[in-house]
Write a protein that holds these residues in place. Structure first.
Motif, PDB file in Angstrom:
ATOM      1  N   CYS A 175      -1.135  -6.171  14.326  1.00 46.87           N
ATOM      2  CA  CYS A 175      -1.349  -6.030  12.883  1.00 46.87           C
ATOM      3  C   CYS A 175      -2.649  -5.299  12.572  1.00 46.87           C
ATOM      4  O   CYS A 175      -3.318  -5.586  11.576  1.00 46.87           O
ATOM      5  CB  CYS A 175      -1.334  -7.401  12.215  1.00 46.87           C
ATOM      6  SG  CYS A 175       0.262  -8.234  12.348  1.00 46.87           S
ATOM      7  N   GLY A 176      -2.992  -4.337  13.425  1.00 43.64           N
ATOM      8  CA  GLY A 176      -4.229  -3.589  13.225  1.00 43.64           C
ATOM      9  C   GLY A 176      -4.250  -2.796  11.938  1.00 43.64           C
ATOM     10  O   GLY A 176      -5.297  -2.656  11.296  1.00 43.64           O
ATOM     11  N   LEU A 177      -3.080  -2.271  11.503  1.00 46.64           N
ATOM     12  CA  LEU A 177      -3.033  -1.487  10.273  1.00 46.64           C
ATOM     13  C   LEU A 177      -3.394  -2.350   9.068  1.00 46.64           C
ATOM     14  O   LEU A 177      -4.088  -1.892   8.150  1.00 46.64           O
ATOM     15  CB  LEU A 177      -1.638  -0.878  10.084  1.00 46.64           C
ATOM     16  CG  LEU A 177      -1.427  -0.070   8.786  1.00 46.64           C
ATOM     17  CD1 LEU A 177      -2.456   1.058   8.684  1.00 46.64           C
ATOM     18  CD2 LEU A 177      -0.009   0.477   8.724  1.00 46.64           C
TER      19      LEU A 177
ATOM     20  N   ALA B 117       0.824  -1.205   0.000  1.00 44.36           N
ATOM     21  CA  ALA B 117       0.000   0.000   0.000  1.00 44.36           C
ATOM     22  C   ALA B 117       0.861   1.257   0.000  1.00 44.36           C
ATOM     23  O   ALA B 117       0.559   2.233  -0.703  1.00 44.36           O
ATOM     24  CB  ALA B 117      -0.934  -0.012   1.207  1.00 44.36           C
ATOM     25  N   GLN B 118       1.938   1.243   0.765  1.00 44.21           N
ATOM     26  CA  GLN B 118       2.825   2.409   0.829  1.00 44.21           C
ATOM     27  C   GLN B 118       3.515   2.659  -0.506  1.00 44.21           C
ATOM     28  O   GLN B 118       3.609   3.795  -0.972  1.00 44.21           O
ATOM     29  CB  GLN B 118       3.865   2.199   1.932  1.00 44.21           C
ATOM     30  CG  GLN B 118       3.284   2.231   3.340  1.00 44.21           C
ATOM     31  CD  GLN B 118       4.238   1.682   4.381  1.00 44.21           C
ATOM     32  OE1 GLN B 118       5.363   1.281   4.073  1.00 44.21           O
ATOM     33  NE2 GLN B 118       3.793   1.652   5.628  1.00 44.21           N
ATOM     34  N   ILE B 119       4.001   1.594  -1.139  1.00 44.16           N
ATOM     35  CA  ILE B 119       4.701   1.745  -2.416  1.00 44.16           C
ATOM     36  C   ILE B 119       3.750   2.221  -3.506  1.00 44.16           C
ATOM     37  O   ILE B 119       4.051   3.146  -4.272  1.00 44.16           O
ATOM     38  CB  ILE B 119       5.368   0.424  -2.823  1.00 44.16           C
ATOM     39  CG1 ILE B 119       6.524   0.098  -1.878  1.00 44.16           C
ATOM     40  CG2 ILE B 119       5.878   0.497  -4.262  1.00 44.16           C
ATOM     41  CD1 ILE B 119       7.150  -1.258  -2.123  1.00 44.16           C
ATOM     42  N   MET B 120       2.558   1.608  -3.578  1.00 41.85           N
ATOM     43  CA  MET B 120       1.633   1.941  -4.641  1.00 41.85           C
ATOM     44  C   MET B 120       1.063   3.348  -4.488  1.00 41.85           C
ATOM     45  O   MET B 120       0.687   3.978  -5.476  1.00 41.85           O
ATOM     46  CB  MET B 120       0.513   0.914  -4.675  1.00 41.85           C
ATOM     47  CG  MET B 120       0.989  -0.480  -5.065  1.00 41.85           C
ATOM     48  SD  MET B 120       1.796  -0.531  -6.682  1.00 41.85           S
ATOM     49  CE  MET B 120       0.373  -0.541  -7.762  1.00 41.85           C
ATOM     50  N   ALA B 121       1.022   3.854  -3.265  1.00 41.48           N
ATOM     51  CA  ALA B 121       0.576   5.228  -3.060  1.00 41.48           C
ATOM     52  C   ALA B 121       1.558   6.223  -3.650  1.00 41.48           C
ATOM     53  O   ALA B 121       1.181   7.332  -4.049  1.00 41.48           O
ATOM     54  CB  ALA B 121       0.385   5.503  -1.566  1.00 41.48           C
TER      55      ALA B 121
ATOM     56  N   CYS C 201      -0.854 -10.982   5.036  1.00 43.60           N
ATOM     57  CA  CYS C 201      -1.430 -10.223   6.134  1.00 43.60           C
ATOM     58  C   CYS C 201      -1.682 -11.171   7.303  1.00 43.60           C
ATOM     59  O   CYS C 201      -1.609 -12.395   7.152  1.00 43.60           O
ATOM     60  CB  CYS C 201      -2.714  -9.517   5.719  1.00 43.60           C
ATOM     61  SG  CYS C 201      -4.008 -10.609   5.095  1.00 43.60           S
ATOM     62  N   HIS C 202      -1.971 -10.600   8.468  1.00 47.94           N
ATOM     63  CA  HIS C 202      -2.088 -11.398   9.692  1.00 47.94           C
ATOM     64  C   HIS C 202      -3.321 -10.985  10.483  1.00 47.94           C
ATOM     65  O   HIS C 202      -3.217 -10.435  11.588  1.00 47.94           O
ATOM     66  CB  HIS C 202      -0.821 -11.243  10.542  1.00 47.94           C
ATOM     67  CG  HIS C 202       0.425 -11.687   9.850  1.00 47.94           C
ATOM     68  ND1 HIS C 202       1.094 -10.893   8.944  1.00 47.94           N
ATOM     69  CD2 HIS C 202       1.119 -12.858   9.922  1.00 47.94           C
ATOM     70  CE1 HIS C 202       2.149 -11.547   8.486  1.00 47.94           C
ATOM     71  NE2 HIS C 202       2.179 -12.731   9.049  1.00 47.94           N
ATOM     72  N   PRO C 203      -4.512 -11.249   9.955  1.00 47.50           N
ATOM     73  CA  PRO C 203      -5.729 -10.896  10.690  1.00 47.50           C
ATOM     74  C   PRO C 203      -5.788 -11.593  12.048  1.00 47.50           C
ATOM     75  O   PRO C 203      -5.382 -12.742  12.188  1.00 47.50           O
ATOM     76  CB  PRO C 203      -6.849 -11.421   9.775  1.00 47.50           C
ATOM     77  CG  PRO C 203      -6.235 -11.497   8.417  1.00 47.50           C
ATOM     78  CD  PRO C 203      -4.803 -11.857   8.649  1.00 47.50           C
ATOM     79  N   GLY C 204      -6.268 -10.864  13.038  1.00 44.25           N
ATOM     80  CA  GLY C 204      -6.416 -11.428  14.373  1.00 44.25           C
ATOM     81  C   GLY C 204      -5.219 -11.247  15.274  1.00 44.25           C
ATOM     82  O   GLY C 204      -5.295 -11.541  16.466  1.00 44.25           O
ATOM     83  N   HIS C 205      -4.108 -10.731  14.730  1.00 45.49           N
ATOM     84  CA  HIS C 205      -2.927 -10.466  15.545  1.00 45.49           C
ATOM     85  C   HIS C 205      -3.008  -9.051  16.113  1.00 45.49           C
ATOM     86  O   HIS C 205      -3.323  -8.097  15.394  1.00 45.49           O
ATOM     87  CB  HIS C 205      -1.654 -10.617  14.712  1.00 45.49           C
ATOM     88  CG  HIS C 205      -1.296 -12.027  14.407  1.00 45.49           C
ATOM     89  ND1 HIS C 205      -0.330 -12.723  15.092  1.00 45.49           N
ATOM     90  CD2 HIS C 205      -1.792 -12.888  13.473  1.00 45.49           C
ATOM     91  CE1 HIS C 205      -0.232 -13.951  14.596  1.00 45.49           C
ATOM     92  NE2 HIS C 205      -1.101 -14.072  13.609  1.00 45.49           N
TER      93      HIS C 205
END
Length: 255
Positions: free
Chosen positions: A228-230, A201-205, A221-225
């Motif tokens: 890793c809220g971002l 996301a940072q690079i593509m922005a 990605c790491h949902p539930g950690h």
């Protein structure tokens, strides 16, 4: 514009992770996930496997956290396993830059094969291999990965992290990892680019054309950690509409 795989790591780790993966899979933001064979909530992960047919399920090879599935005095002696309170645990993260002996690599091969077999015995159909803490890209795993893929009959593999904010010598060197493995096993298939969701996301922005020449990009990605809220915020922004920049969401089965 190409294709994109969004993979949720650590499926089966615990109930919170499973619930988060289920939420984002149901919303259509994930196309793949990978399973920890020594996870505490594999039963819940199996429910996800039967519920979400549109996503692929891979083996999240693990030598760094939790309990191994095999006993090995040799790996305990060299420190890749450790014993705490009478419990055998992984300690492989500190060996990521070690080659290790052929005998030790043979013991590691037994453990990794056992993890894949355990997941299959549990009822999962596996699409690909990746790993916890990127351990499959460690020096000692580089030597056994082509044979491992043949042994378990899985030839779709996560690429090494080859994407950074700026082009660098390190990035170019990392491209050789995939080429070297492909020379030793010509049927292996990899995404062209692999990085985490926030890096992408940072690079593509900054440069929306950065990866225009690549066909398949994988994002982890790491949902539930807790930390890793971002990543979850980015998923919640309906990334398939905007941040994929025209790429079609596919699973590892499509690779």
């Amino acid at each position: 514009m190409g294709h994109i795989i969004v993979n949720a790591d650590d499926c089966g780790l615990n109930r919170e992770v499973n619930l988060a993966i289920a939420h984002f899979a149901e919303q259509g933001y994930l196309s793949s996930t990978s399973l920890l064979a020594n996870g505490a909530e594999l039963a819940g992960a199996l429910e996800l496997f039967h519920r979400f047919n549109h996503i692929s399920f891979g083996a999240h090879l693990n030598l760094t956290e939790g309990r191994p599935l095999t006993q090995s005095q040799q790996l305990l002696d060299i420190g890749l396993y450790k014993e705490e309170g009478g419990v055998l645990l992984f300690n492989g993260k500190v060996f990521s830059r070690e080659w290790l002996t052929s005998e030790a690599r043979g013991e590691i091969m037994k453990e990794l094969v056992a993890q894949v077999e355990a997941l299959r015995d549990f009822g999962f159909e596996l699409s690909h291999l990746d790993s916890h803490h990127h351990i499959h890209t460690a020096y000692f795993c580089y030597l056994i990965l082509p044979e491992l893929c043949d042994k378990v009959g899985i030839h779709r593999v996560r690429n090494i992290r080859n994407c950074y904010g700026k082009y660098s010598l390190t990035q170019m060197v990392r491209q050789l990892w995939r080429k070297g493995l492909s020379l030793r096993n010509g049927v292996l298939r990899f995404p062209d680019i692999f990085c985490d969701l926030t890096t992408y996301a940072q690079i593509m922005a900054q440069d929306a054309n950065r990866f225009a020449s690549y066909d398949v990009v994988e994002l982890a990605c790491h949902p539930g950690h807790v930390k890793c809220g971002l990543q979850e915020e980015l998923l919640c922004q309906k990334m398939s509409d905007e941040a994929w920049y025209g790429r079609r969401l596919v699973s590892y089965r499509d690779l």
